[in-house]
Design an enzyme around this catalytic site. Structure first.
Site, PDB file in Angstrom:
ATOM      1  N   LYS A   1      23.876   5.649  85.378  1.00 20.19           N
ATOM      2  CA  LYS A   1      23.417   6.471  86.514  1.00 20.19           C
ATOM      3  C   LYS A   1      24.538   7.396  86.975  1.00 20.19           C
ATOM      4  O   LYS A   1      24.306   8.571  87.264  1.00 20.19           O
ATOM      5  CB  LYS A   1      22.975   5.597  87.699  1.00 20.19           C
ATOM      6  CG  LYS A   1      21.674   4.861  87.554  1.00 20.19           C
ATOM      7  CD  LYS A   1      20.431   5.734  87.560  1.00 20.19           C
ATOM      8  CE  LYS A   1      20.034   6.218  86.208  1.00 20.19           C
ATOM      9  NZ  LYS A   1      19.200   5.426  85.383  1.00 20.19           N
TER      10      LYS A   1
ATOM     11  N   CYS B   1      10.619  19.648  76.674  1.00 17.42           N
ATOM     12  CA  CYS B   1       9.745  20.789  76.862  1.00 17.42           C
ATOM     13  C   CYS B   1       8.445  20.335  77.539  1.00 17.42           C
ATOM     14  O   CYS B   1       7.877  19.312  77.184  1.00 17.42           O
ATOM     15  CB  CYS B   1       9.385  21.517  75.575  1.00 17.42           C
ATOM     16  SG  CYS B   1      10.807  22.183  74.717  1.00 17.42           S
TER      17      CYS B   1
ATOM     18  N   ASN C   1       6.418  22.375  71.730  1.00 19.58           N
ATOM     19  CA  ASN C   1       7.334  21.274  72.043  1.00 19.58           C
ATOM     20  C   ASN C   1       7.569  20.535  70.735  1.00 19.58           C
ATOM     21  O   ASN C   1       6.613  20.126  70.086  1.00 19.58           O
ATOM     22  CB  ASN C   1       6.681  20.349  73.077  1.00 19.58           C
ATOM     23  CG  ASN C   1       7.458  19.063  73.283  1.00 19.58           C
ATOM     24  OD1 ASN C   1       8.646  18.992  72.986  1.00 19.58           O
ATOM     25  ND2 ASN C   1       6.791  18.052  73.796  1.00 19.58           N
ATOM     26  N   GLY C   2       8.835  20.360  70.345  1.00 17.54           N
ATOM     27  CA  GLY C   2       9.137  19.652  69.104  1.00 17.54           C
ATOM     28  C   GLY C   2      10.057  20.475  68.229  1.00 17.54           C
ATOM     29  O   GLY C   2      10.701  21.419  68.690  1.00 17.54           O
TER      30      GLY C   2
ATOM     31  N   ARG D   1      10.917  17.819  82.244  1.00 16.97           N
ATOM     32  CA  ARG D   1      10.943  17.653  80.791  1.00 16.97           C
ATOM     33  C   ARG D   1      11.931  18.591  80.110  1.00 16.97           C
ATOM     34  O   ARG D   1      12.193  18.474  78.916  1.00 16.97           O
ATOM     35  CB  ARG D   1       9.544  17.889  80.213  1.00 16.97           C
ATOM     36  CG  ARG D   1       8.496  16.950  80.752  1.00 16.97           C
ATOM     37  CD  ARG D   1       7.155  17.237  80.142  1.00 16.97           C
ATOM     38  NE  ARG D   1       7.135  16.882  78.739  1.00 16.97           N
ATOM     39  CZ  ARG D   1       6.721  15.716  78.271  1.00 16.97           C
ATOM     40  NH1 ARG D   1       6.287  14.794  79.086  1.00 16.97           N
ATOM     41  NH2 ARG D   1       6.745  15.467  76.980  1.00 16.97           N
TER      42      ARG D   1
ATOM     43  N   GLU E   1      25.127  10.249  84.345  1.00 14.99           N
ATOM     44  CA  GLU E   1      24.033  11.227  84.311  1.00 14.99           C
ATOM     45  C   GLU E   1      24.033  12.126  85.532  1.00 14.99           C
ATOM     46  O   GLU E   1      23.782  13.317  85.440  1.00 14.99           O
ATOM     47  CB  GLU E   1      22.665  10.548  84.348  1.00 14.99           C
ATOM     48  CG  GLU E   1      22.313   9.640  83.288  1.00 14.99           C
ATOM     49  CD  GLU E   1      20.845   9.233  83.378  1.00 14.99           C
ATOM     50  OE1 GLU E   1      20.028   9.862  82.719  1.00 14.99           O
ATOM     51  OE2 GLU E   1      20.533   8.261  84.102  1.00 14.99           O
TER      52      GLU E   1
ATOM     53  N   HIS F   1      39.682  -8.741  76.760  1.00 10.28           N
ATOM     54  CA  HIS F   1      39.791  -8.424  75.333  1.00 10.28           C
ATOM     55  C   HIS F   1      40.112  -6.943  75.106  1.00 10.28           C
ATOM     56  O   HIS F   1      39.984  -6.455  73.991  1.00 10.28           O
ATOM     57  CB  HIS F   1      38.496  -8.813  74.615  1.00 10.28           C
ATOM     58  CG  HIS F   1      38.202 -10.273  74.694  1.00 10.28           C
ATOM     59  ND1 HIS F   1      38.908 -11.214  73.964  1.00 10.28           N
ATOM     60  CD2 HIS F   1      37.327 -10.974  75.455  1.00 10.28           C
ATOM     61  CE1 HIS F   1      38.452 -12.424  74.258  1.00 10.28           C
ATOM     62  NE2 HIS F   1      37.491 -12.301  75.169  1.00 10.28           N
TER      63      HIS F   1
ATOM     64  N   GLU G   1      23.698  -0.093  83.483  1.00  7.75           N
ATOM     65  CA  GLU G   1      22.799   0.847  84.155  1.00  7.75           C
ATOM     66  C   GLU G   1      23.538   1.590  85.280  1.00  7.75           C
ATOM     67  O   GLU G   1      23.357   2.795  85.461  1.00  7.75           O
ATOM     68  CB  GLU G   1      21.572   0.092  84.684  1.00  7.75           C
ATOM     69  CG  GLU G   1      20.616   0.897  85.549  1.00  7.75           C
ATOM     70  CD  GLU G   1      19.951   2.075  84.841  1.00  7.75           C
ATOM     71  OE1 GLU G   1      20.175   2.268  83.638  1.00  7.75           O
ATOM     72  OE2 GLU G   1      19.234   2.816  85.524  1.00  7.75           O
TER      73      GLU G   1
ATOM     74  N   LYS H   1      13.745  14.570  80.651  1.00  6.63           N
ATOM     75  CA  LYS H   1      13.242  13.228  80.938  1.00  6.63           C
ATOM     76  C   LYS H   1      12.619  12.574  79.722  1.00  6.63           C
ATOM     77  O   LYS H   1      12.807  11.401  79.474  1.00  6.63           O
ATOM     78  CB  LYS H   1      12.220  13.287  82.075  1.00  6.63           C
ATOM     79  CG  LYS H   1      11.802  11.900  82.489  1.00  6.63           C
ATOM     80  CD  LYS H   1      11.522  11.811  83.936  1.00  6.63           C
ATOM     81  CE  LYS H   1      11.324  10.384  84.372  1.00  6.63           C
ATOM     82  NZ  LYS H   1      12.562   9.615  84.475  1.00  6.63           N
TER      83      LYS H   1
ATOM     84  N   TRP I   1      13.476  22.689  76.785  1.00  6.83           N
ATOM     85  CA  TRP I   1      14.733  22.001  76.517  1.00  6.83           C
ATOM     86  C   TRP I   1      15.143  22.490  75.138  1.00  6.83           C
ATOM     87  O   TRP I   1      14.480  22.198  74.137  1.00  6.83           O
ATOM     88  CB  TRP I   1      14.539  20.488  76.524  1.00  6.83           C
ATOM     89  CG  TRP I   1      15.816  19.722  76.438  1.00  6.83           C
ATOM     90  CD1 TRP I   1      16.656  19.389  77.462  1.00  6.83           C
ATOM     91  CD2 TRP I   1      16.411  19.178  75.257  1.00  6.83           C
ATOM     92  NE1 TRP I   1      17.742  18.684  76.984  1.00  6.83           N
ATOM     93  CE2 TRP I   1      17.615  18.534  75.642  1.00  6.83           C
ATOM     94  CE3 TRP I   1      16.062  19.176  73.901  1.00  6.83           C
ATOM     95  CZ2 TRP I   1      18.453  17.894  74.729  1.00  6.83           C
ATOM     96  CZ3 TRP I   1      16.893  18.538  72.997  1.00  6.83           C
ATOM     97  CH2 TRP I   1      18.078  17.909  73.415  1.00  6.83           C
TER      98      TRP I   1
HETATM   99  O1  M6R Z   1      10.856   7.417  78.616  1.00  8.12           O
HETATM  100  P1  M6R Z   1      11.780   6.363  78.119  1.00  8.12           P
HETATM  101  O2  M6R Z   1      11.839   5.178  79.020  1.00  8.12           O
HETATM  102  O3  M6R Z   1      11.486   5.954  76.705  1.00  8.12           O
HETATM  103  O4  M6R Z   1      13.223   7.018  78.137  1.00  8.12           O
HETATM  104  C1  M6R Z   1      14.323   6.322  77.616  1.00  8.12           C
HETATM  105  C2  M6R Z   1      15.605   7.017  78.002  1.00  8.12           C
HETATM  106  O5  M6R Z   1      15.646   8.306  77.491  1.00  8.12           O
HETATM  107  C3  M6R Z   1      15.787   7.074  79.526  1.00  8.12           C
HETATM  108  O6  M6R Z   1      15.764   5.807  80.102  1.00  8.12           O
HETATM  109  C4  M6R Z   1      17.132   7.758  79.872  1.00  8.12           C
HETATM  110  O7  M6R Z   1      18.204   6.948  79.493  1.00  8.12           O
HETATM  111  C5  M6R Z   1      17.203   8.120  81.350  1.00  8.12           C
HETATM  112  N1  M6R Z   1      17.834   9.384  81.479  1.00  8.12           N
HETATM  113  C6  M6R Z   1      17.978   7.133  82.142  1.00  8.12           C
HETATM  114  O8  M6R Z   1      18.128   7.497  83.465  1.00  8.12           O
END
Ligand code: M6R
Length: 619
Positions: A492, A2, A105-106, A31, A495, A511, A488, A614, A81
């Site tokens: 990516k 949010c 927010n929360g 956000r 996501e 394994h 990573e 985010k 969100w």
């Molecule tokens: O703001 P932060 O770095 O603490 O966020 C951590 C994760 O939520 C963030 O890296 C998330 O995995 C991203 N969507 C990755 O692209």
């Protein structure tokens, strides 16, 4: 999660409050984008005026064109969100009770109990949200106190859970109030106008002067004043800071998406994170690490806590710090950390890695570590955020604002900061001679230009990505520092392109995961430098042969000049030579480009992938 924005200006009622709110929401939309809404107050309006709409901000803008709002003096705006209640128009914020409008927010954890109490008192609810109870509580508190700030202080003390709340009242049209408990809120300082935002992006187009709010504080902004108190009403002096980037840094700058732009920002993200961190003799000076040197010398274990991409940066940190400093390093997902009763104490250095500085899981891990007596050092990209404020020290990454939901340049910034931390500890504890530290720093300084080479030569990655629009699964293999890069790369792709993707340590393949390999299965393999550790390179080349023999389509990322991989690679993407430990700064880049291009080819929104936000500010 949010995004929240608030504005009040001294001008006679006009369109600026709405414009500021919409501009802030546009910058905060990363956000959360389940719905968006605004509420305005102004002299003579009599009531709060609101508009809200499910879906992205464009829907709200279209609604406002159809049903314009009147001129106003103050505004609040929200991009959601969803937590409680489906993402529809009714559950969108603001929520109104009488003359009060509220955004939040929360999560208000005791909302069911409060709702029952309010319903007994005659309150009628329209939405399924926890936020609406706050609006009703505030309306009642205002009726008693006749003052919105006092009313919010009263209400804040009744709420359990996490919250940032902003509120306006139709009878106080030159005031916006806010309260925060475990969710972010910063103040923007203007002339004859003031701002509130979940982060500085909310008001960066108007001011770079800001105040950090602490935990359990209430803020009141009017056109010419900002007053901060704790929940009991005692006045507190917030810390002032100047944002070190401007509005242009948070624009797309000619790129098709923020993600594409941020991938291309990476040479700067790394260079800026390295900048100004050595003295005239070339020794590392990390002024921000305000943990006494004696304490750092006595550290016998480092635990990195983080989530998602930031945790993968932590994995890279482990390889580098253990190698350079000979200190054991554990990496733990922050949400697992405190629930397993971790063994940490005053000899443990906990390193919290977070782009946003607001990730609730990481924040809770920070608090738990400090309760156990550990010192906490944050690696963070966002000034004014909570995690650095609650840590003992902070090492800022200077990646600039990261707007795309999927992290790219912040990841490279975090890895760079982790290298700096490792070298600093090695220097301090005598594991490395000054000339060794200087040599490694010199090699690090050459990396930005090499990232630029990877970016300049990325057309082949893009072509391959476009040709793979129809794939349903991609695997990623790596060893040593290539392992977190594989994780990573897979994250990516999940996501952005909604494709099943998994990263494995290449040695783990035999394994179990090798059973997944069938004819045509695409597998990225991150190959370590042939100049690196004995046998690491040849082991990975063997892994490529093993999967190719079983039908895999091999997509190999290797160091320039590595001809050993050529016979076994269906596609090869070369990156310039760097020391083994620094390789993630280069090998990650083709994987980011691949995911971005493939998702774009599928017609997906790479900046705002579905279901994500985010800043994950709920546990
Ligand atoms: O703001 P932060 O770095 O603490 O966020 C951590 C994760 O939520 C963030 O890296 C998330 O995995 C991203 N969507 C990755 O692209």
């Amino acid at each position: 999660m949010c995004g929240i924005v608030g504005y009040v200006g001294e001008h006679a009622a006009g369109t600026k409050p709405l414009e500021v709110a919409l501009e802030g929401l546009r910058r905060l939309e990363y956000r959360g984008y389940d719905s968006a809404g605004v509420a305005l107050v102004g002299a003579g309006l009599g009531q709060v005026a609101t508009r809200k709409k499910a879906g992205k901000l464009v829907n709200l803008v279209a609604e406002l064109e159809e049903n314009p709002l009147p001129p106003a003096t103050a505004a609040i705006g929200h991009t959601r969100w969803a937590t409680h209640g489906a993402p529809n128009d009714v559950n969108a914020h603001p929520h109104v009770a009488g003359k009060v409008a509220v955004i939040h927010n929360g999560i208000v954890e005791n909302f069911a109990q409060l709702k029952a109490e309010l319903a007994d008192d005659g309150a009628r609810f329209r939405s399924e949200t926890d936020t609406e109870v706050v609006a009703h509580l505030l309306e009642r508190a205002y009726a008693r106190t006749g003052d919105l700030t006092a009313a919010l202080r009263e209400v804040a003390q009744r709420l359990e859970g996490t919250f940032t709340i902003l509120a306006v009242h139709a009878d106080e049209p030159q005031k916006v109030v806010g309260a925060r408990h475990d969710s972010p809120l910063v103040v923007g300082l203007g002339e004859g106008e003031n701002f509130l935002g979940s982060d500085v992006a909310a008001f960066i187009a108007h001011t770079r002067e800001a105040l950090e709010l602490g935990q359990d504080q209430v803020v009141t902004i009017t056109p010419d004043s900002v007053t901060v108190t704790d929940f009991d009403g005692s006045v507190v002096e917030p810390r002032r800071f100047t944002v070190d980037w401007d509005a242009a840094a948070a624009e797309k700058g000619g790129f098709a998406s923020f993600m594409d732009k941020e991938i291309h920002d990476q040479p700067h993200a790394v260079a800026d994170t390295l900048l100004g961190r050595t003295d005239l003799s070339g020794a590392l000076v990390l002024d921000e690490i305000r943990i006494p040197e004696a304490v750092l010398r006595s550290v016998d274990k480092i635990v990195v806590v983080a989530c998602g991409t930031a945790a993968y940066a932590g994995h890279v940190a482990k390889y580098a710090i253990e190698h350079w400093c000979r200190i054991p390093v554990e990496v733990e997902l922050a949400h697992e950390f405190r629930y397993r009763d971790p063994v940490v104490n005053e000899k443990t250095l906990v390193v919290a890695v977070s782009q946003s500085g607001e990730t609730m899981d990481t924040l809770m891990a920070v608090r738990h570590a400090r309760e156990q007596g550990s010192k906490v050092l944050a690696i963070c990209n966002t000034h004014g955020s909570t995690i650095p404020r609650e840590s003992d020290a902070v090492l800022y990454t200077h990646a600039g604002p990261e707007v795309a939901v999927a992290s790219t340049k912040a990841f490279l910034g975090q890895i760079t900061a982790a290298y700096l931390l490792g070298l600093y500890l090695a220097q301090l504890r005598g594991n490395k001679f000054p000339d060794e530290v200087a040599e490694l720093l010199g090699q690090l300084r050459e990396v930005p230009a090499k990232i630029q080479q990877v970016l300049d030569g990325a057309e082949h990655v893009r072509e391959v990505a476009r040709s793979m629009r129809e794939v349903s699964s991609v695997l990623f293999l790596g060893r040593h520092v290539g392992f977190p890069v594989a994780l990573e790369g897979a994250l990516k792709l999940k996501e952005l392109a909604y494709i099943h993707a998994e990263g494995f340590a290449a040695g783990e393949l035999k394994h179990g995961p090798i059973a997944l390999i069938e004819e045509g299965q695409p597998v990225f393999v991150i190959v370590p430098s042939p100049r690196g550790r004995d046998s690491l390179h040849s082991k990975v080349v063997s892994n490529i042969q093993e999967i190719r023999a079983r039908g895999a389509r091999t997509l190999v990322i290797a160091e320039e000049g590595d001809s050993d991989v050529l016979p076994y690679a269906d596609e090869v993407f070369f990156v310039p030579q760097v020391p083994t430990l620094l390789a993630p700064l280069l090998t990650t880049v083709p994987l980011q480009i691949f995911a971005c291009e493939l998702a774009t080819a599928k017609g997906l929104d790479v900046d705002q992938p579905r279901n994500l936000a985010k800043s994950v500010t709920v546990e």
